[in-house]
Scaffold this motif. Sequence first.
Motif, PDB file in Angstrom:
ATOM      1  N   VAL A   7     -18.773 -12.034  29.741  1.00  0.00           N
ATOM      2  CA  VAL A   7     -17.345 -11.239  29.285  1.00  0.00           C
ATOM      3  C   VAL A   7     -17.577 -10.115  28.651  1.00  0.00           C
ATOM      4  O   VAL A   7     -18.624 -10.079  27.728  1.00  0.00           O
ATOM      5  CB  VAL A   7     -16.922 -12.397  28.281  1.00  0.00           C
ATOM      6  CG1 VAL A   7     -15.574 -11.690  27.717  1.00  0.00           C
ATOM      7  CG2 VAL A   7     -16.433 -13.686  29.006  1.00  0.00           C
ATOM      8  N   VAL A   8     -16.694  -9.047  29.082  1.00  0.00           N
ATOM      9  CA  VAL A   8     -17.021  -7.861  28.334  1.00  0.00           C
ATOM     10  C   VAL A   8     -16.352  -7.916  26.683  1.00  0.00           C
ATOM     11  O   VAL A   8     -15.115  -8.063  26.745  1.00  0.00           O
ATOM     12  CB  VAL A   8     -16.254  -6.822  29.090  1.00  0.00           C
ATOM     13  CG1 VAL A   8     -16.312  -5.390  28.019  1.00  0.00           C
ATOM     14  CG2 VAL A   8     -16.855  -6.640  30.125  1.00  0.00           C
ATOM     15  N   ASP A   9     -17.291  -8.220  25.741  1.00  0.00           N
ATOM     16  CA  ASP A   9     -16.727  -8.370  24.690  1.00  0.00           C
ATOM     17  C   ASP A   9     -16.316  -7.109  23.800  1.00  0.00           C
ATOM     18  O   ASP A   9     -15.389  -7.176  22.919  1.00  0.00           O
ATOM     19  CB  ASP A   9     -17.855  -8.821  23.384  1.00  0.00           C
ATOM     20  CG  ASP A   9     -17.605  -9.519  22.135  1.00  0.00           C
ATOM     21  OD1 ASP A   9     -16.456 -10.075  22.241  1.00  0.00           O
ATOM     22  OD2 ASP A   9     -18.437  -9.189  21.357  1.00  0.00           O
ATOM     23  N   ILE A  40     -21.336   2.184  25.153  1.00  0.00           N
ATOM     24  CA  ILE A  40     -21.912   1.110  25.076  1.00  0.00           C
ATOM     25  C   ILE A  40     -21.259  -0.277  25.438  1.00  0.00           C
ATOM     26  O   ILE A  40     -19.897  -0.239  24.755  1.00  0.00           O
ATOM     27  CB  ILE A  40     -22.806   0.854  23.746  1.00  0.00           C
ATOM     28  CG1 ILE A  40     -23.804   2.062  23.434  1.00  0.00           C
ATOM     29  CG2 ILE A  40     -23.292  -0.262  23.561  1.00  0.00           C
ATOM     30  CD1 ILE A  40     -24.773   2.322  24.344  1.00  0.00           C
ATOM     31  N   ALA A  41     -21.479  -0.953  26.284  1.00  0.00           N
ATOM     32  CA  ALA A  41     -20.714  -2.389  26.477  1.00  0.00           C
ATOM     33  C   ALA A  41     -21.446  -3.285  25.919  1.00  0.00           C
ATOM     34  O   ALA A  41     -22.600  -3.598  25.980  1.00  0.00           O
ATOM     35  CB  ALA A  41     -20.465  -2.381  27.998  1.00  0.00           C
ATOM     36  N   ARG A  42     -20.776  -4.159  25.041  1.00  0.00           N
ATOM     37  CA  ARG A  42     -21.295  -5.538  24.676  1.00  0.00           C
ATOM     38  C   ARG A  42     -20.976  -6.823  25.522  1.00  0.00           C
ATOM     39  O   ARG A  42     -19.780  -6.817  25.768  1.00  0.00           O
ATOM     40  CB  ARG A  42     -20.742  -5.861  23.151  1.00  0.00           C
ATOM     41  CG  ARG A  42     -21.497  -6.893  22.419  1.00  0.00           C
ATOM     42  CD  ARG A  42     -21.072  -6.697  20.882  1.00  0.00           C
ATOM     43  NE  ARG A  42     -19.680  -6.929  20.610  1.00  0.00           N
ATOM     44  CZ  ARG A  42     -18.990  -5.715  20.381  1.00  0.00           C
ATOM     45  NH1 ARG A  42     -19.636  -4.789  20.128  1.00  0.00           N
ATOM     46  NH2 ARG A  42     -17.524  -6.027  20.186  1.00  0.00           N
ATOM     47  N   ALA A  50     -12.501  -4.659  27.929  1.00  0.00           N
ATOM     48  CA  ALA A  50     -12.610  -5.694  26.814  1.00  0.00           C
ATOM     49  C   ALA A  50     -12.024  -6.995  27.646  1.00  0.00           C
ATOM     50  O   ALA A  50     -10.794  -6.978  27.888  1.00  0.00           O
ATOM     51  CB  ALA A  50     -12.414  -5.594  25.429  1.00  0.00           C
ATOM     52  N   GLY A  51     -12.534  -7.877  27.453  1.00  0.00           N
ATOM     53  CA  GLY A  51     -11.793  -9.351  27.987  1.00  0.00           C
ATOM     54  C   GLY A  51     -12.154  -9.625  29.705  1.00  0.00           C
ATOM     55  O   GLY A  51     -11.975 -10.759  30.216  1.00  0.00           O
ATOM     56  N   GLU A  52     -12.558  -8.677  30.415  1.00  0.00           N
ATOM     57  CA  GLU A  52     -13.105  -8.926  31.819  1.00  0.00           C
ATOM     58  C   GLU A  52     -14.323  -9.782  31.985  1.00  0.00           C
ATOM     59  O   GLU A  52     -15.058  -9.870  31.103  1.00  0.00           O
ATOM     60  CB  GLU A  52     -13.253  -7.724  32.545  1.00  0.00           C
ATOM     61  CG  GLU A  52     -12.125  -6.806  32.575  1.00  0.00           C
ATOM     62  CD  GLU A  52     -12.302  -5.806  33.420  1.00  0.00           C
ATOM     63  OE1 GLU A  52     -11.319  -5.783  34.829  1.00  0.00           O
ATOM     64  OE2 GLU A  52     -12.933  -4.749  33.244  1.00  0.00           O
ATOM     65  N   VAL A  53     -14.312 -10.617  32.845  1.00  0.00           N
ATOM     66  CA  VAL A  53     -15.494 -11.468  33.401  1.00  0.00           C
ATOM     67  C   VAL A  53     -16.405 -10.804  34.411  1.00  0.00           C
ATOM     68  O   VAL A  53     -15.623 -10.270  35.389  1.00  0.00           O
ATOM     69  CB  VAL A  53     -14.949 -12.851  33.649  1.00  0.00           C
ATOM     70  CG1 VAL A  53     -15.919 -13.682  34.103  1.00  0.00           C
ATOM     71  CG2 VAL A  53     -14.099 -13.463  32.605  1.00  0.00           C
TER      72      VAL A  53
END
Length: 91
Positions: free
Chosen positions: A8-10, A16-18, A40-43
């Motif tokens: 999951v995109v936190d 930067i992507a967490r 954010a929220g995408e799987v």
Amino acid sequence: MPADALFVVDGLEAGIARLADASGRSFEVPATWLPPGSRAGEVLRFAAFGSPDRSLVQLARDEQERRRRLDRAREILDRLRGGDEGGDVEL
């Protein structure tokens, strides 16, 4: 890491992507590694392919899994709200 995993995109910040996995572990990658327009929220589904002289990884949106997770979260919230008729709390 399994050859096929979900993340999951936190969060996204300053390029930067967490990403977080099912166990809650997170790590950071360049946001450019994500599909264009990711938020954010995408799987994301991680897939790895390889041969003796080359390897390739892919992060792709999994909209069906995102919807399934949202539906499950709504079910849990509805169940938790089920016993509350609202109104003022009396002590």
